[in-house]
Design a protein around this motif. Structure first.
Motif, mmCIF file in Angstrom:
data_model
loop_
_atom_site.group_PDB
_atom_site.id
_atom_site.type_symbol
_atom_site.label_atom_id
_atom_site.label_comp_id
_atom_site.label_asym_id
_atom_site.label_seq_id
_atom_site.Cartn_x
_atom_site.Cartn_y
_atom_site.Cartn_z
ATOM 1 N N ALA A 1 46.508 -8.395 22.579
ATOM 2 C CA ALA A 1 47.439 -7.353 23.013
ATOM 3 C C ALA A 1 48.582 -7.190 22.012
ATOM 4 O O ALA A 1 49.044 -6.075 21.780
ATOM 5 N N SER A 2 49.007 -8.286 21.407
ATOM 6 C CA SER A 2 50.096 -8.200 20.435
ATOM 7 C C SER A 2 49.672 -7.438 19.177
ATOM 8 O O SER A 2 50.512 -6.912 18.458
ATOM 9 N N LYS A 3 48.366 -7.363 18.924
ATOM 10 C CA LYS A 3 47.836 -6.661 17.751
ATOM 11 C C LYS A 3 47.393 -5.234 18.079
ATOM 12 O O LYS A 3 47.059 -4.477 17.182
ATOM 13 N N ALA A 4 47.367 -4.882 19.353
ATOM 14 C CA ALA A 4 46.850 -3.582 19.785
ATOM 15 C C ALA A 4 47.833 -2.454 19.486
ATOM 16 O O ALA A 4 49.053 -2.649 19.550
ATOM 17 N N ALA A 5 47.283 -1.276 19.193
ATOM 18 C CA ALA A 5 48.113 -0.078 18.996
ATOM 19 C C ALA A 5 48.686 0.391 20.331
ATOM 20 O O ALA A 5 49.760 0.980 20.382
ATOM 21 N N GLY A 6 47.970 0.135 21.419
ATOM 22 C CA GLY A 6 48.410 0.516 22.751
ATOM 23 C C GLY A 6 47.728 -0.335 23.802
ATOM 24 O O GLY A 6 46.613 -0.814 23.595
ATOM 25 N N VAL A 7 48.409 -0.545 24.924
ATOM 26 C CA VAL A 7 47.888 -1.349 26.023
ATOM 27 C C VAL A 7 48.006 -0.513 27.299
ATOM 28 O O VAL A 7 49.112 -0.136 27.697
ATOM 29 N N LEU A 8 46.865 -0.217 27.923
ATOM 30 C CA LEU A 8 46.836 0.550 29.171
ATOM 31 C C LEU A 8 46.568 -0.423 30.310
ATOM 32 O O LEU A 8 45.563 -1.143 30.289
ATOM 33 N N VAL A 9 47.469 -0.448 31.287
ATOM 34 C CA VAL A 9 47.381 -1.419 32.374
ATOM 35 C C VAL A 9 47.322 -0.701 33.718
ATOM 36 O O VAL A 9 48.186 0.123 34.025
ATOM 37 N N PHE A 10 46.299 -1.027 34.497
ATOM 38 C CA PHE A 10 46.190 -0.579 35.883
ATOM 39 C C PHE A 10 46.294 -1.834 36.742
ATOM 40 O O PHE A 10 45.328 -2.582 36.888
ATOM 41 N N PRO A 11 47.473 -2.115 37.312
ATOM 42 C CA PRO A 11 47.670 -3.374 38.022
ATOM 43 C C PRO A 11 46.903 -3.489 39.344
ATOM 44 O O PRO A 11 46.497 -4.586 39.708
ATOM 45 N N ASP A 12 46.724 -2.390 40.052
ATOM 46 C CA ASP A 12 46.046 -2.427 41.352
ATOM 47 C C ASP A 12 45.038 -1.287 41.427
ATOM 48 O O ASP A 12 45.404 -0.157 41.765
ATOM 49 N N VAL A 13 43.787 -1.596 41.123
ATOM 50 C CA VAL A 13 42.719 -0.608 41.269
ATOM 51 C C VAL A 13 41.987 -0.971 42.555
ATOM 52 O O VAL A 13 41.407 -2.050 42.668
ATOM 53 N N ILE A 14 42.058 -0.063 43.520
ATOM 54 C CA ILE A 14 41.447 -0.303 44.830
ATOM 55 C C ILE A 14 40.078 0.343 44.848
ATOM 56 O O ILE A 14 39.931 1.532 44.545
ATOM 57 N N VAL B 1 53.091 1.381 24.424
ATOM 58 C CA VAL B 1 52.980 1.467 22.973
ATOM 59 C C VAL B 1 54.243 0.850 22.410
ATOM 60 O O VAL B 1 55.351 1.256 22.784
ATOM 61 N N GLY B 2 54.090 -0.143 21.561
ATOM 62 C CA GLY B 2 55.259 -0.833 21.031
ATOM 63 C C GLY B 2 56.060 -1.542 22.108
ATOM 64 O O GLY B 2 57.273 -1.669 21.991
ATOM 65 N N GLY B 3 55.392 -1.958 23.185
ATOM 66 C CA GLY B 3 56.063 -2.670 24.268
ATOM 67 C C GLY B 3 56.794 -1.792 25.259
ATOM 68 O O GLY B 3 57.365 -2.280 26.220
ATOM 69 N N LYS B 4 56.781 -0.472 25.047
ATOM 70 C CA LYS B 4 57.476 0.451 25.953
ATOM 71 C C LYS B 4 56.489 1.413 26.591
ATOM 72 O O LYS B 4 55.483 1.785 25.988
ATOM 73 N N THR B 5 56.798 1.844 27.809
ATOM 74 C CA THR B 5 55.930 2.785 28.503
ATOM 75 C C THR B 5 55.960 4.132 27.797
ATOM 76 O O THR B 5 57.019 4.715 27.603
ATOM 77 N N ALA B 6 54.767 4.603 27.414
ATOM 78 C CA ALA B 6 54.626 5.895 26.735
ATOM 79 C C ALA B 6 54.198 6.992 27.708
ATOM 80 O O ALA B 6 54.552 8.156 27.526
ATOM 81 N N ALA B 7 53.434 6.626 28.738
ATOM 82 C CA ALA B 7 52.932 7.613 29.709
ATOM 83 C C ALA B 7 52.318 6.875 30.898
ATOM 84 O O ALA B 7 52.029 5.680 30.827
ATOM 85 N N TYR B 8 52.116 7.635 31.980
ATOM 86 C CA TYR B 8 51.497 7.091 33.187
ATOM 87 C C TYR B 8 50.144 7.759 33.393
ATOM 88 O O TYR B 8 49.961 8.943 33.103
ATOM 89 N N MET C 1 42.692 -1.032 20.021
ATOM 90 C CA MET C 1 42.915 -1.883 18.869
ATOM 91 C C MET C 1 43.192 -1.111 17.581
ATOM 92 O O MET C 1 43.637 -1.702 16.614
ATOM 93 N N SER C 2 42.935 0.179 17.589
ATOM 94 C CA SER C 2 43.225 0.981 16.397
ATOM 95 C C SER C 2 44.062 2.195 16.784
ATOM 96 O O SER C 2 43.995 2.680 17.916
ATOM 97 N N ILE D 1 38.127 -0.496 21.386
ATOM 98 C CA ILE D 1 38.738 -0.565 22.720
ATOM 99 C C ILE D 1 38.157 -1.790 23.428
ATOM 100 O O ILE D 1 36.941 -1.928 23.546
ATOM 101 N N ILE D 2 39.039 -2.657 23.881
ATOM 102 C CA ILE D 2 38.618 -3.887 24.549
ATOM 103 C C ILE D 2 39.187 -3.871 25.959
ATOM 104 O O ILE D 2 40.374 -3.596 26.155
#
Length: 179
Positions: free
Chosen positions: A50-63, A80-87, A111-112, A153-154
């Motif tokens: 994650a520290s090497k990723a260009a962006g991290v998309l997180v879905f905390p609760d998928v029902i 992106v860069g540790g800050k929320t870019a979009a929802y 990852m890219s 994409i991982i």
């Protein structure tokens, strides 16, 4: 085929929260922070990726729920860069033998920059169609297969109990939402 797609979409609507129950940006961010904390705790190798990723998309609760016809839904944030870019939200529908419900968390690592740009420019992104996601099963000692780490994409799927398990996200549609 169009009728089946229409019926599946209608069945999925039963699982979607109405706007009065939709999470605010602050609520989504808080849940994303907690999900990342759990993810990093259970997968140090995932934290390093994650520290090497260009962006991290997180879905905390998928029902996910179903009785013959099922669906899943969740809301999350792209960092992106540790800050929320979009929802975004993630949704899918399925038909087949199924009974029950579960909650899982999903983390997608772009990852890219190219993979992230393609995702951000899409008008509704579908896993397996618009981009292939290499799902990770964490092995002994928390090691991740070296072939997996070279993918654009991982994806990681885990439960709130911290047990990593390999489920499919193919066919899940991810759509930008306004928060």
């Amino acid at each position: 085929m169009k009728i089946l797609t229409f019926l599946l979409t209608l069945s999925l609507l039963a699982f979607l929260p109405d706007s009065s129950n939709a999470a605010s940006a602050q609520e989504i961010d808080a849940k994303v922070n907690q999900a990342l904390k759990e993810f990093y705790h259970h997968s140090p190798a995932g934290k390093e990726l994650a520290s090497k990723a260009a962006g991290v998309l997180v879905f905390p609760d998928v029902i996910k729920a179903g009785i013959g016809i099922g669906g899943e839904y969740g809301e999350g944030a792209l960092r992106v860069g540790g800050k929320t870019a979009a929802y975004y939200n993630v949704a899918s529908a399925s038909v087949g033998f199924q009974l029950g419900a579960q909650i899982k968390s999903e983390v997608l690592l772009f990852m890219s920059r190219e993979a992230l740009d393609k995702f951000q420019k899409s008008d509704g992104w579908e896993a397996g169609v618009d981009g292939s996601v290499a799902l990770v099963t964490v092995g002994a000692g928390g090691k991740i297969d070296s072939n997996t780490v070279q993918q654009p994409i991982i994806g990681f799927i885990f439960s709130n109990k911290g047990l990593m398990y390999n489920l499919s996200i193919e066919g899940s549609k991810i759509t930008l939402i306004d928060r």
